[in-house]
Design a protein around this motif. Structure first.
Motif, mmCIF file in Angstrom:
data_model
loop_
_atom_site.group_PDB
_atom_site.id
_atom_site.type_symbol
_atom_site.label_atom_id
_atom_site.label_comp_id
_atom_site.label_asym_id
_atom_site.label_seq_id
_atom_site.Cartn_x
_atom_site.Cartn_y
_atom_site.Cartn_z
ATOM 1 N N VAL A 167 0.831 -1.213 0.000
ATOM 2 C CA VAL A 167 0.000 0.000 0.000
ATOM 3 C C VAL A 167 0.862 1.258 0.000
ATOM 4 N N GLN A 168 2.039 1.215 0.649
ATOM 5 C CA GLN A 168 2.901 2.396 0.681
ATOM 6 C C GLN A 168 3.365 2.798 -0.715
ATOM 7 N N ASP A 169 3.428 1.823 -1.647
ATOM 8 C CA ASP A 169 3.928 2.128 -2.991
ATOM 9 C C ASP A 169 3.037 3.129 -3.722
ATOM 10 N N ILE A 170 1.757 3.204 -3.329
ATOM 11 C CA ILE A 170 0.830 4.118 -3.999
ATOM 12 C C ILE A 170 0.805 5.478 -3.295
ATOM 13 N N GLY A 171 1.413 5.563 -2.127
ATOM 14 C CA GLY A 171 1.480 6.839 -1.410
ATOM 15 C C GLY A 171 0.161 7.230 -0.788
ATOM 16 N N ASP A 172 -0.166 8.521 -0.883
ATOM 17 C CA ASP A 172 -1.378 9.056 -0.254
ATOM 18 C C ASP A 172 -2.629 8.420 -0.867
ATOM 19 N N LEU A 225 -3.521 -5.000 -6.611
ATOM 20 C CA LEU A 225 -4.469 -4.447 -7.595
ATOM 21 C C LEU A 225 -5.898 -4.712 -7.146
ATOM 22 N N GLN A 226 -6.104 -5.856 -6.479
ATOM 23 C CA GLN A 226 -7.426 -6.182 -5.942
ATOM 24 C C GLN A 226 -7.768 -5.267 -4.771
ATOM 25 N N ALA A 227 -6.833 -5.109 -3.854
ATOM 26 C CA ALA A 227 -7.112 -4.293 -2.657
ATOM 27 C C ALA A 227 -7.388 -2.844 -3.037
ATOM 28 N N PHE A 228 -6.670 -2.328 -4.021
ATOM 29 C CA PHE A 228 -6.895 -0.952 -4.484
ATOM 30 C C PHE A 228 -8.301 -0.848 -5.088
ATOM 31 N N ALA A 229 -8.690 -1.826 -5.908
ATOM 32 C CA ALA A 229 -10.044 -1.824 -6.488
ATOM 33 C C ALA A 229 -11.099 -1.929 -5.387
ATOM 34 N N ASP A 230 -10.803 -2.702 -4.349
ATOM 35 C CA ASP A 230 -11.748 -2.839 -3.223
ATOM 36 C C ASP A 230 -11.936 -1.498 -2.522
ATOM 37 N N LEU A 231 -10.838 -0.771 -2.324
ATOM 38 C CA LEU A 231 -10.926 0.528 -1.658
ATOM 39 C C LEU A 231 -11.733 1.516 -2.509
ATOM 40 N N ILE A 232 -11.503 1.506 -3.814
ATOM 41 C CA ILE A 232 -12.279 2.372 -4.727
ATOM 42 C C ILE A 232 -13.768 2.030 -4.608
ATOM 43 N N VAL A 289 -6.110 -1.150 6.934
ATOM 44 C CA VAL A 289 -5.374 -0.609 8.089
ATOM 45 C C VAL A 289 -4.760 0.746 7.702
ATOM 46 N N ALA A 290 -4.234 0.836 6.486
ATOM 47 C CA ALA A 290 -3.644 2.108 6.030
ATOM 48 C C ALA A 290 -4.718 3.177 5.873
ATOM 49 N N ALA A 291 -5.890 2.806 5.346
ATOM 50 C CA ALA A 291 -6.982 3.777 5.167
ATOM 51 C C ALA A 291 -7.433 4.296 6.533
ATOM 52 N N ALA A 292 -7.482 3.404 7.517
ATOM 53 C CA ALA A 292 -7.866 3.816 8.875
ATOM 54 C C ALA A 292 -6.789 4.734 9.461
ATOM 55 N N ALA A 293 -5.524 4.374 9.266
ATOM 56 C CA ALA A 293 -4.416 5.155 9.832
ATOM 57 C C ALA A 293 -4.316 6.536 9.187
ATOM 58 N N GLN A 294 -4.623 6.611 7.891
ATOM 59 C CA GLN A 294 -4.556 7.915 7.196
ATOM 60 C C GLN A 294 -5.840 8.721 7.415
ATOM 61 N N ASN A 353 -13.909 -2.313 -11.213
ATOM 62 C CA ASN A 353 -12.902 -1.373 -10.704
ATOM 63 C C ASN A 353 -11.479 -1.899 -10.819
ATOM 64 N N ARG A 354 -11.315 -3.176 -11.149
ATOM 65 C CA ARG A 354 -9.968 -3.702 -11.381
ATOM 66 C C ARG A 354 -9.302 -3.012 -12.573
ATOM 67 N N GLU A 355 -10.103 -2.661 -13.567
ATOM 68 C CA GLU A 355 -9.550 -1.920 -14.711
ATOM 69 C C GLU A 355 -9.021 -0.563 -14.238
ATOM 70 N N ILE A 356 -9.741 0.051 -13.309
ATOM 71 C CA ILE A 356 -9.382 1.385 -12.848
ATOM 72 C C ILE A 356 -8.123 1.341 -11.981
ATOM 73 N N SER A 357 -8.086 0.397 -11.039
ATOM 74 C CA SER A 357 -6.887 0.325 -10.179
ATOM 75 C C SER A 357 -5.660 0.016 -11.026
ATOM 76 N N ALA A 358 -5.803 -0.894 -11.990
ATOM 77 C CA ALA A 358 -4.657 -1.238 -12.847
ATOM 78 C C ALA A 358 -4.221 -0.029 -13.664
ATOM 79 N N GLN A 359 -5.208 0.768 -14.114
ATOM 80 C CA GLN A 359 -4.828 1.914 -14.949
ATOM 81 C C GLN A 359 -4.071 2.976 -14.148
ATOM 82 N N VAL A 360 -4.484 3.207 -12.900
ATOM 83 C CA VAL A 360 -3.761 4.178 -12.070
ATOM 84 C C VAL A 360 -2.310 3.709 -11.879
ATOM 85 N N VAL A 361 -2.144 2.417 -11.615
ATOM 86 C CA VAL A 361 -0.800 1.875 -11.369
ATOM 87 C C VAL A 361 0.062 1.942 -12.634
#
Ligand code: SN0
Length: 348
Positions: free
Chosen positions: A7-12, A149-156, A206-211, A332-340
């Motif tokens: 998760v840190q690799d994507i930053g904020d 990529l899954q976790a990012f899509a889940d958060l979106i 956990v990162a979303a809660a911490a931020q 949303n997997r298409e979206i998370s992959a595209q951001v990355v």
């Protein structure tokens, strides 16, 4: 971005979510970035969503894409160093990686946990060789321990659903929490499955809660609870600090999001049982997510990464019900992959 693993690799995260919405508004606006660039997607394991969504994301960015299914048509690859290659493996990963890298600009790799050794899996022996010997940005398309990529899509997906529900602080009922309660629940499965999906989901929550990530424009962060039978404790490098409630019904009380997933024993509290199914699934069927558990939630949304075994993980009525998010989650997997991929192209 040179590596997409944690998760840190994507930053904020707020910025990453804003970028995801920017992609949704017009996913073809960065075609100049991918012009004459090639993404190589390498699969050591089966895939439906990851293969199609990542390929689509690369095409949206104007890239060329090469997909290699290692088990169909490529030479069988040796991954261990120092072995005498007199068996059925014709080529070593140490030659294959730089060769594959010479034909592309970005590399995505899928290589599941092998369950032969906890150390090998948790040290990410395969993916780390790609990072070390390819000289290319590497993104994880489900490795031994993570599926970012899954976790990012889940958060979106959670952010979008919560935004629909919480319109503004003024319209919320008095006493209602502006923070969603998200529950990750273990559910039964006939096979031993990896911990990659729950590890990443937990790491990102956990990162979303911490931020104190604002979700749906209000509040800060989320309340996160994990529930599973004893013995399935997730590795603390991902789950450290997360609340575990062993009573599934109690965990579900007041939940806004229920995320179901099976995983095998992570070997944390039972080191000798790494990668094993601890109890015959027939005895665990009361963990299957059904109307019984959903009834104590706050009309929770149901989520799963797919593929899902119906009436093992979740009953037909819940996955087909109006609160099920499994299809928008996959979209949303298409979206998370595209951001990355976009971030990787920008840093080439
Ligand atoms: C994989 C897993 O990590 O659990 C991929 C999920 C994205 N799932 C499976 O291997 C399911 C296999 C099955 O037979 O149900």
């Amino acid at each position: 971005m040179k590596i997409f693993q944690h998760v840190q690799d994507i930053g904020d995260l707020g910025q990453a979510l804003a970028e995801a919405q920017e992609v949704k508004r017009d996913r073809f606006q960065w075609q100049y970035l991918g012009r004459n660039k090639t993404a190589l997607l390498i699969f050591f394991n089966n895939s439906l969503r990851t293969r199609l969504s990542t390929q689509k994301a690369a095409l949206n960015l104007g890239m060329n894409v090469i997909v290699l299914d290692v088990n169909h048509g490529a030479w069988k690859l040796e991954t261990e160093h120092g072995v005498i290659m007199d068996g059925d493996k014709s080529e070593h990963l140490l030659e294959a990686i730089p060769v594959m890298a010479s034909y592309c600009d970005l590399i995505g790799v899928r290589s599941f946990a092998r369950f032969e050794s906890r150390e090998d899996d948790y040290e990410e022996k395969i993916l780390n060789q790609f990072i070390r010997y390819s000289g290319r940005p590497v993104f994880f398309m489900e490795s031994a321990t993570v599926h970012p990529l899954q976790a990012f899509a889940d958060l979106i997906t959670i952010e979008e659903a919560w935004e629909r529900r919480v319109v503004s602080p003024e319209t919320m009922s008095p006493g209602a929490s502006p923070r969603p309660k998200v529950v990750l629940t273990w559910a039964p499965h006939p096979k031993a499955l990896p911990q990659a999906v729950p590890n990443s989901f937990v790491e990102w929550m956990v990162a979303a809660a911490a931020q104190s990530l604002p979700l749906g424009g209000v509040g800060g962060g989320l309340d996160f609870v994990i529930t599973h039978p004893e013995g399935y404790e997730l590795d603390p490098q991902f789950a450290g600090g997360a609340h575990v409630e062993y009573d599934q019904m109690k965990a579900f009380e007041g939940a806004d999001f229920v995320y179901a997933k099976n995983w095998s024993c992570p070997g944390v509290t039972r080191p000798g049982d790494y990668g094993k199914v601890l109890d015959d699934y027939h005895k665990m069927m009361d963990w299957t997510v059904s109307a019984r558990q959903m009834a104590v939630t706050n009309d929770a949304h149901f989520m799963h990464c797919l593929p899902v075994r119906r009436n093992m993980i979740v009953t037909d009525d819940v996955i087909e019900g109006p609160r099920s998010l499994v299809i928008p989650e996959a979209a949303n997997r298409e979206i998370s992959a595209q951001v990355v991929l976009k971030r990787m192209l920008e840093s080439l």
